[in-house]
Design a protein around this motif. Structure first.
Motif, short mmCIF file in Angstrom:
data_model
loop_
_atom_site.label_atom_id
_atom_site.label_comp_id
_atom_site.label_asym_id
_atom_site.label_seq_id
_atom_site.Cartn_x
_atom_site.Cartn_y
_atom_site.Cartn_z
N SER A 127 0.83 -1.22 0.00
CA SER A 127 0.00 0.00 0.00
C SER A 127 0.86 1.26 0.00
N ARG A 128 1.95 1.25 0.78
CA ARG A 128 2.85 2.41 0.84
C ARG A 128 3.48 2.66 -0.54
N ALA A 129 3.93 1.59 -1.20
CA ALA A 129 4.52 1.74 -2.53
C ALA A 129 3.53 2.34 -3.51
N LEU A 130 2.28 1.90 -3.45
CA LEU A 130 1.26 2.41 -4.37
C LEU A 130 0.79 3.82 -4.01
N GLU A 131 0.86 4.18 -2.74
CA GLU A 131 0.53 5.55 -2.35
C GLU A 131 1.59 6.51 -2.87
N ARG A 132 2.85 6.11 -2.77
CA ARG A 132 3.96 6.99 -3.20
C ARG A 132 4.06 7.04 -4.72
N THR A 133 3.73 5.93 -5.40
CA THR A 133 3.78 5.87 -6.86
C THR A 133 2.50 5.19 -7.35
N PRO A 134 1.43 5.94 -7.49
CA PRO A 134 0.18 5.34 -7.97
C PRO A 134 0.31 4.87 -9.42
N VAL A 135 -0.48 3.88 -9.76
CA VAL A 135 -0.49 3.37 -11.13
C VAL A 135 -1.30 4.35 -11.98
N PRO A 136 -0.67 4.95 -13.01
CA PRO A 136 -1.42 5.88 -13.87
C PRO A 136 -2.52 5.15 -14.64
N GLU A 137 -3.55 5.87 -15.01
CA GLU A 137 -4.67 5.27 -15.74
C GLU A 137 -4.33 4.97 -17.19
N ASP A 138 -3.35 5.66 -17.75
CA ASP A 138 -3.06 5.54 -19.17
C ASP A 138 -1.90 4.58 -19.50
N ASP A 140 -0.49 0.27 -19.67
CA ASP A 140 -1.01 -1.05 -20.02
C ASP A 140 -1.17 -1.99 -18.83
N VAL A 141 -0.68 -1.62 -17.67
CA VAL A 141 -0.74 -2.50 -16.50
C VAL A 141 -1.74 -1.93 -15.49
N ASP A 142 -2.47 -2.83 -14.83
CA ASP A 142 -3.44 -2.36 -13.85
C ASP A 142 -2.90 -2.54 -12.43
N GLU A 143 -3.60 -1.99 -11.46
CA GLU A 143 -3.13 -2.02 -10.08
C GLU A 143 -3.04 -3.44 -9.54
N ASP A 144 -3.94 -4.33 -9.95
CA ASP A 144 -3.88 -5.73 -9.49
C ASP A 144 -2.59 -6.40 -9.94
N THR A 145 -2.16 -6.12 -11.16
CA THR A 145 -0.91 -6.69 -11.67
C THR A 145 0.28 -6.14 -10.89
N VAL A 146 0.27 -4.84 -10.62
CA VAL A 146 1.35 -4.22 -9.85
C VAL A 146 1.40 -4.83 -8.45
N ARG A 147 0.25 -5.00 -7.82
CA ARG A 147 0.21 -5.63 -6.49
C ARG A 147 0.79 -7.04 -6.54
#
Length: 171
Positions: A127-138, A140-147
């Motif tokens: 969660s901390r990693a995604l708060e500091r660097t959110p996955v942009p909407e534009d 090819d990868v989604d947040e589930d893949t990043v997680r």
């Protein structure tokens, strides 16, 4: 003259080759950013040149000026075979290969992430990693893949670095 090698034309970062082996056969070779998790803000644009060395950052959240360093506890040259318990759920072959490569290199941590590591708070680190660097909407990868990528890399980290960190100034 600096050493010429593979780099990303977009960010100037160093690139590593990743071989894919399954049961003794070479399935292929790919190229990835030399980072804990492939960046989700852009695709790799492979080029040959002098990669720009980046300043050390926390390998968990990306914060500047990490103060702790975790050395690997496995030495693959000491044995022909070693096993790592790796959560590869939802990981592609490329992401799995990168997660395995993570066991060979030291990891930097900021003070906050070092405490989360000591408490084994995997979900909070993600969660901390995604708060500091959110996955942009534009992209090819989604947040589930990043997680899933982060969880795979962290499973290797916790399997191969059970000890205490060293101050990063010792590097």
């Amino acid at each position: 003259m600096e050493e010429i090698g593979f780099m990303c034309a977009r960010c100037g970062g160093e690139v590593h080759d990743v071989t894919h082996n399954r049961e003794g056969s070479l399935d292929g070779v790919g190229y990835r950013h030399n980072r804990r998790v492939e960046p989700w803000d852009h695709e790799l644009e492979l080029a040959v040149g002098e990669p720009s060395p980046g300043e050390p950052a926390c390998d968990f959240c990306g914060a500047d000026g990490p103060t702790w360093l975790y050395y690997p506890t496995l030495d693959p040259e000491d044995t022909d075979m070693f096993e790592v318990e790796l959560d590869t759920t939802h990981l592609s072959d490329d992401d799995t290969a990168v997660a395995v490569l993570n066991m060979l290199y030291p990891w930097y941590a900021c003070d906050t992430c070092s405490v989360l590591v000591a408490d084994r708070q995997v979900d909070v680190l993600i969660s901390r990693a995604l708060e500091r660097t959110p996955v942009p909407e534009d992209v090819d990868v989604d947040e589930d893949t990043v997680r899933a990528r982060l969880r795979g890399s962290l499973s290797v980290f916790f399997t191969t670095r059970p000890g205490r960190p060293q101050p990063s100034r010792a590097v």
